[in-house]
Design a protein around this motif. Sequence first.
Motif, PDB file in Angstrom:
ATOM      1  N   VAL A 275       0.885  -1.172   0.000  1.00 21.84           N
ATOM      2  CA  VAL A 275       0.000   0.000   0.000  1.00 21.84           C
ATOM      3  C   VAL A 275       0.918   1.215   0.000  1.00 21.84           C
ATOM      4  CG1 VAL A 275      -1.755   1.269   1.283  1.00 21.84           C
ATOM      5  CG2 VAL A 275      -1.842  -1.237   1.173  1.00 21.84           C
ATOM      6  N   GLU A 276       1.105   1.756  -1.195  1.00 22.41           N
ATOM      7  CA  GLU A 276       1.990   2.911  -1.367  1.00 22.41           C
ATOM      8  C   GLU A 276       1.720   3.530  -2.730  1.00 22.41           C
ATOM      9  OE1 GLU A 276       5.776   0.983  -0.934  1.00 22.41           O
ATOM     10  OE2 GLU A 276       5.809   0.288  -3.000  1.00 22.41           O
ATOM     11  N   GLY A 277       2.060   4.796  -2.858  1.00 22.81           N
ATOM     12  CA  GLY A 277       1.842   5.476  -4.130  1.00 22.81           C
ATOM     13  C   GLY A 277       0.377   5.440  -4.503  1.00 22.81           C
ATOM     14  N   LYS A 278       0.083   4.923  -5.679  1.00 22.19           N
ATOM     15  CA  LYS A 278      -1.311   4.914  -6.143  1.00 22.19           C
ATOM     16  C   LYS A 278      -2.121   3.750  -5.594  1.00 22.19           C
ATOM     17  CE  LYS A 278      -2.453   2.804 -10.437  1.00 22.19           C
ATOM     18  NZ  LYS A 278      -2.649   2.911 -11.844  1.00 22.19           N
ATOM     19  N   PHE A 279      -1.485   2.777  -4.993  1.00 21.68           N
ATOM     20  CA  PHE A 279      -2.195   1.573  -4.562  1.00 21.68           C
ATOM     21  C   PHE A 279      -2.648   1.676  -3.112  1.00 21.68           C
ATOM     22  CE2 PHE A 279       0.404   0.353  -8.135  1.00 21.68           C
ATOM     23  CZ  PHE A 279      -0.540  -0.265  -8.934  1.00 21.68           C
TER      24      PHE A 279
ATOM     25  N   ILE B 245     -15.217   0.439   8.640  1.00 21.42           N
ATOM     26  CA  ILE B 245     -14.551   0.408   7.335  1.00 21.42           C
ATOM     27  C   ILE B 245     -13.122   0.893   7.557  1.00 21.42           C
ATOM     28  CG2 ILE B 245     -14.547   1.360   4.997  1.00 21.42           C
ATOM     29  CD1 ILE B 245     -17.650   1.800   5.482  1.00 21.42           C
ATOM     30  N   CYS B 246     -12.159   0.130   7.080  1.00 17.84           N
ATOM     31  CA  CYS B 246     -10.755   0.438   7.345  1.00 17.84           C
ATOM     32  C   CYS B 246     -10.003   0.789   6.067  1.00 17.84           C
ATOM     33  CB  CYS B 246     -10.063  -0.761   7.980  1.00 17.84           C
ATOM     34  SG  CYS B 246     -10.864  -1.354   9.461  1.00 17.84           S
ATOM     35  N   LEU B 247      -9.226   1.854   6.119  1.00 16.11           N
ATOM     36  CA  LEU B 247      -8.295   2.182   5.040  1.00 16.11           C
ATOM     37  C   LEU B 247      -6.956   1.588   5.419  1.00 16.11           C
ATOM     38  CD1 LEU B 247      -9.066   5.962   4.391  1.00 16.11           C
ATOM     39  CD2 LEU B 247      -9.946   3.986   3.185  1.00 16.11           C
ATOM     40  N   ALA B 248      -6.352   0.853   4.508  1.00 18.47           N
ATOM     41  CA  ALA B 248      -5.023   0.301   4.790  1.00 18.47           C
ATOM     42  C   ALA B 248      -4.031   1.450   4.855  1.00 18.47           C
ATOM     43  CB  ALA B 248      -4.630  -0.690   3.703  1.00 18.47           C
ATOM     44  N   PRO B 249      -3.248   1.526   5.922  1.00 17.36           N
ATOM     45  CA  PRO B 249      -2.295   2.635   6.039  1.00 17.36           C
ATOM     46  C   PRO B 249      -1.123   2.470   5.069  1.00 17.36           C
ATOM     47  CG  PRO B 249      -2.079   1.149   7.902  1.00 17.36           C
ATOM     48  CD  PRO B 249      -3.233   0.651   7.077  1.00 17.36           C
ATOM     49  N   PRO B 250      -0.552   3.589   4.617  1.00 20.87           N
ATOM     50  CA  PRO B 250       0.636   3.502   3.760  1.00 20.87           C
ATOM     51  C   PRO B 250       1.712   2.668   4.458  1.00 20.87           C
ATOM     52  CG  PRO B 250      -0.173   5.753   3.853  1.00 20.87           C
ATOM     53  CD  PRO B 250      -0.955   4.970   4.875  1.00 20.87           C
ATOM     54  N   GLY B 251       2.354   1.830   3.676  1.00 18.10           N
ATOM     55  CA  GLY B 251       3.397   0.959   4.222  1.00 18.10           C
ATOM     56  C   GLY B 251       2.890  -0.427   4.587  1.00 18.10           C
ATOM     57  N   SER B 252       1.563  -0.592   4.653  1.00 18.27           N
ATOM     58  CA  SER B 252       1.029  -1.927   4.932  1.00 18.27           C
ATOM     59  C   SER B 252       1.020  -2.736   3.634  1.00 18.27           C
ATOM     60  CB  SER B 252      -0.369  -1.834   5.546  1.00 18.27           C
ATOM     61  OG  SER B 252      -1.272  -1.219   4.660  1.00 18.27           O
ATOM     62  N   ARG B 253       0.626  -3.979   3.741  1.00 21.25           N
ATOM     63  CA  ARG B 253       0.601  -4.848   2.562  1.00 21.25           C
ATOM     64  C   ARG B 253      -0.686  -5.654   2.548  1.00 21.25           C
ATOM     65  NH1 ARG B 253       6.418  -7.518   3.530  1.00 21.25           N
ATOM     66  NH2 ARG B 253       5.390  -7.891   5.496  1.00 21.25           N
ATOM     67  N   VAL B 254      -1.216  -5.855   1.357  1.00 17.74           N
ATOM     68  CA  VAL B 254      -2.429  -6.654   1.170  1.00 17.74           C
ATOM     69  C   VAL B 254      -2.007  -8.012   0.624  1.00 17.74           C
ATOM     70  CG1 VAL B 254      -4.626  -6.841  -0.065  1.00 17.74           C
ATOM     71  CG2 VAL B 254      -3.787  -4.581   0.669  1.00 17.74           C
TER      72      VAL B 254
ATOM     73  N   VAL C 284      -7.891   0.156  -4.502  1.00 23.36           N
ATOM     74  CA  VAL C 284      -8.256   1.476  -5.009  1.00 23.36           C
ATOM     75  C   VAL C 284      -7.017   2.269  -5.424  1.00 23.36           C
ATOM     76  CG1 VAL C 284     -10.338   1.624  -3.590  1.00 23.36           C
ATOM     77  CG2 VAL C 284      -8.189   2.549  -2.703  1.00 23.36           C
ATOM     78  N   ASP C 285      -7.272   3.312  -6.197  1.00 29.90           N
ATOM     79  CA  ASP C 285      -6.251   4.301  -6.534  1.00 29.90           C
ATOM     80  C   ASP C 285      -6.288   5.327  -5.410  1.00 29.90           C
ATOM     81  OD1 ASP C 285      -4.873   6.580  -7.435  1.00 29.90           O
ATOM     82  OD2 ASP C 285      -5.419   6.204  -9.530  1.00 29.90           O
ATOM     83  N   ALA C 286      -5.255   5.338  -4.594  1.00 27.56           N
ATOM     84  CA  ALA C 286      -5.234   6.174  -3.387  1.00 27.56           C
ATOM     85  C   ALA C 286      -4.267   7.352  -3.506  1.00 27.56           C
ATOM     86  CB  ALA C 286      -4.872   5.312  -2.186  1.00 27.56           C
ATOM     87  N   ARG C 287      -4.029   7.803  -4.731  1.00 29.09           N
ATOM     88  CA  ARG C 287      -3.103   8.943  -4.892  1.00 29.09           C
ATOM     89  C   ARG C 287      -3.619  10.216  -4.235  1.00 29.09           C
ATOM     90  NH1 ARG C 287      -1.583   8.152 -11.129  1.00 29.09           N
ATOM     91  NH2 ARG C 287      -3.678   7.310 -11.101  1.00 29.09           N
ATOM     92  N   HIS C 288      -4.931  10.326  -4.087  1.00 30.49           N
ATOM     93  CA  HIS C 288      -5.519  11.509  -3.456  1.00 30.49           C
ATOM     94  C   HIS C 288      -6.165  11.064  -2.154  1.00 30.49           C
ATOM     95  CE1 HIS C 288      -4.731  13.541  -7.199  1.00 30.49           C
ATOM     96  NE2 HIS C 288      -5.372  12.575  -7.833  1.00 30.49           N
ATOM     97  N   PRO C 289      -5.483  11.252  -1.026  1.00 32.36           N
ATOM     98  CA  PRO C 289      -6.026  10.766   0.245  1.00 32.36           C
ATOM     99  C   PRO C 289      -7.283  11.527   0.659  1.00 32.36           C
ATOM    100  CG  PRO C 289      -4.023  12.050   0.607  1.00 32.36           C
ATOM    101  CD  PRO C 289      -4.202  11.924  -0.877  1.00 32.36           C
ATOM    102  N   VAL C 290      -8.070  10.900   1.490  1.00 37.18           N
ATOM    103  CA  VAL C 290      -9.276  11.550   2.018  1.00 37.18           C
ATOM    104  C   VAL C 290      -8.918  12.284   3.305  1.00 37.18           C
ATOM    105  CG1 VAL C 290     -10.868   9.918   0.958  1.00 37.18           C
ATOM    106  CG2 VAL C 290     -10.001   9.464   3.247  1.00 37.18           C
ATOM    107  N   GLU C 291      -9.765  13.239   3.666  1.00 37.16           N
ATOM    108  CA  GLU C 291      -9.516  14.046   4.854  1.00 37.16           C
ATOM    109  C   GLU C 291      -9.685  13.208   6.125  1.00 37.16           C
ATOM    110  OE1 GLU C 291     -11.994  17.508   4.607  1.00 37.16           O
ATOM    111  OE2 GLU C 291     -11.321  17.931   2.570  1.00 37.16           O
TER     112      GLU C 291
ATOM    113  N   LEU D 136     -10.992   5.344  -7.964  1.00 35.22           N
ATOM    114  CA  LEU D 136     -10.413   6.301  -7.028  1.00 35.22           C
ATOM    115  C   LEU D 136     -10.966   6.051  -5.629  1.00 35.22           C
ATOM    116  CD1 LEU D 136     -10.720   9.573  -9.140  1.00 35.22           C
ATOM    117  CD2 LEU D 136      -8.663   8.186  -8.766  1.00 35.22           C
ATOM    118  N   LEU D 137     -10.140   6.259  -4.628  1.00 35.32           N
ATOM    119  CA  LEU D 137     -10.580   6.148  -3.243  1.00 35.32           C
ATOM    120  C   LEU D 137     -11.777   7.061  -3.005  1.00 35.32           C
ATOM    121  CD1 LEU D 137     -10.368   5.278  -0.311  1.00 35.32           C
ATOM    122  CD2 LEU D 137      -8.495   6.931  -0.032  1.00 35.32           C
TER     123      LEU D 137
END
Length: 169
Positions: free
Chosen positions: A51-55, A111-120, A92-99, A144-145
């Motif tokens: 989970v990084e960049g666009k993923f 509902i959980c968003l995978a944090p950057p640096g995690s892995r699916v 999802v495409d997570a390039r634009h994070p949510v507030e 898109l997210l």
Amino acid sequence: MIEHRIVTDHIHVTIPKDLAQSAWCEYVALGLPVHALPAADDSSWILLLPVEGKFGAVTMPIGLARSVQDRLTRAPAPVVQHPITRRATILVDARHPVEEHIVRALQRAGICLAPPGSRVVLPVPHSDLPFSWMHPPTSKPLPLLATIVDLLKILGAIPLCFSPSWRKS
């Protein structure tokens, strides 16, 4: 032989190397930056999507994921279903994070968003993994997210509007 180990509340699964290699090639050809993590003896692997960049990834109850999937108009999103936990993970495409207030609303809704640096952990076709693709990945772009969040609002999973003072006790 599939090996299941519970480690810090996560199921870690390794699968035979030949099945994993085949799936890895398919995922990479679709543009997914999948990592293959070998077991100590290199006879089995686990496939991980960082989970990084666009993923990115959003995990929710399976029924809600199906409802979101039904409302995606462009193309179905890749969704991993986990029947044991009755949850599903949408890629999802997570390039634009949510507030942050939206992240908190999602968390309150389970509902959980995978944090950057995690892995699916990704499923491997033709294996006996305890999870599988509800919708496998394709060459089409990931949703898109923000699109997923908007659909969750429409479905009533999270409030439709927020204000800076909006709080839930």
